[in-house]
Scaffold this active site. Structure first.
Site, mmCIF file in Angstrom:
data_model
loop_
_atom_site.group_PDB
_atom_site.id
_atom_site.type_symbol
_atom_site.label_atom_id
_atom_site.label_comp_id
_atom_site.label_asym_id
_atom_site.label_seq_id
_atom_site.Cartn_x
_atom_site.Cartn_y
_atom_site.Cartn_z
ATOM 1 N N HIS A 1 96.776 76.098 5.574
ATOM 2 C CA HIS A 1 96.998 74.729 6.060
ATOM 3 C C HIS A 1 96.018 73.767 5.395
ATOM 4 O O HIS A 1 96.408 72.689 4.937
ATOM 5 C CB HIS A 1 96.770 74.648 7.578
ATOM 6 C CG HIS A 1 97.745 75.390 8.414
ATOM 7 N ND1 HIS A 1 97.347 76.265 9.400
ATOM 8 C CD2 HIS A 1 99.098 75.375 8.444
ATOM 9 C CE1 HIS A 1 98.407 76.754 9.997
ATOM 10 N NE2 HIS A 1 99.495 76.244 9.429
ATOM 11 N N LYS B 1 106.614 76.451 23.480
ATOM 12 C CA LYS B 1 105.944 77.450 22.648
ATOM 13 C C LYS B 1 104.721 77.992 23.387
ATOM 14 O O LYS B 1 103.944 77.235 23.960
ATOM 15 C CB LYS B 1 105.529 76.810 21.316
ATOM 16 C CG LYS B 1 105.263 77.808 20.227
ATOM 17 C CD LYS B 1 105.157 77.105 18.893
ATOM 18 C CE LYS B 1 105.013 78.131 17.794
ATOM 19 N NZ LYS B 1 104.903 77.526 16.487
ATOM 20 N N ARG C 1 105.687 78.463 1.340
ATOM 21 C CA ARG C 1 105.082 79.727 0.910
ATOM 22 C C ARG C 1 106.064 80.562 0.109
ATOM 23 O O ARG C 1 105.696 81.235 -0.825
ATOM 24 C CB ARG C 1 104.620 80.535 2.129
ATOM 25 C CG ARG C 1 103.484 79.924 2.877
ATOM 26 C CD ARG C 1 103.223 80.665 4.140
ATOM 27 N NE ARG C 1 104.379 80.476 5.018
ATOM 28 C CZ ARG C 1 104.404 80.692 6.312
ATOM 29 N NH1 ARG C 1 103.355 81.142 6.926
ATOM 30 N NH2 ARG C 1 105.481 80.477 7.028
ATOM 31 N N SER D 1 99.709 81.419 10.768
ATOM 32 C CA SER D 1 98.947 81.471 12.022
ATOM 33 C C SER D 1 99.275 82.736 12.797
ATOM 34 O O SER D 1 98.398 83.344 13.415
ATOM 35 C CB SER D 1 99.249 80.236 12.872
ATOM 36 O OG SER D 1 98.781 79.076 12.233
#
Length: 159
Positions: free
Chosen positions: A17, A41, A90, A128
């Site tokens: 990040h 979440k 990514r 993460s």
């Protein structure tokens, strides 16, 4: 003045990040790192904790500010006068999802552009979720997150 927003859950912030944020800060006059408030979440860190970790991790980036928001990113962008969304990619799998999101954002506001940045190869596997999984088993995350995040993870995992 070109204002960009880099949004996400950042639960927790990783070196991947920070790489995207720093590189975005080299391109745009101002980068707002916006932590998405998503009550659906199940996050490890509270929004306030994530904002504070991001503030500490970006303290040396003078044109970066950290905030949080709830609702549509486009509404937040308009409130902040931002013109660009920064998104890190990514892998090809990221592109498919990000293309859909960028398309709906463009439909919601044609004046907002999405700026895609390929992640640095050394962070292409990093997320993460992976950091939390590694930390859960008490393995070192020292090369994945800043020291302040590593310490915060240790405290959370000890709870």
């Amino acid at each position: 003045m070109a204002i960009a927003v880099c949004s996400g859950s950042f639960d927790p912030v990783t070196y991947g990040h920070l790489d995207i944020i720093a590189r975005g800060a080299n391109v745009f006059d101002k980068v707002i790192v916006a932590v998405l408030i998503n009550s659906k979440k199940n996050s490890l860190f509270s929004v306030e904790e994530r904002v504070e970790l991001l503030r500490q991790a970006t303290a040396d980036m003078k044109n970066v500010e950290v905030d949080s928001f709830d609702g549509l990113l486009i509404d937040y962008m308009n409130k902040k006068g931002a013109q660009v969304i920064i998104r890190g990619l990514r892998a090809v799998s990221d592109f498919e999802y990000e293309m859909q999101v960028a398309s709906i954002n463009k439909k919601l506001d044609e004046h907002i552009e999405t700026f895609f940045m390929m992640t640095n190869n050394q962070y292409s596997y990093l997320s993460s979720s992976i950091v939390k999984e590694v930390a859960k088993y008490k393995a070192s995350v020292a090369d994945l997150v800043p020291p302040i995040v590593e310490e915060a993870l240790k405290r959370k995992m000890a709870e």
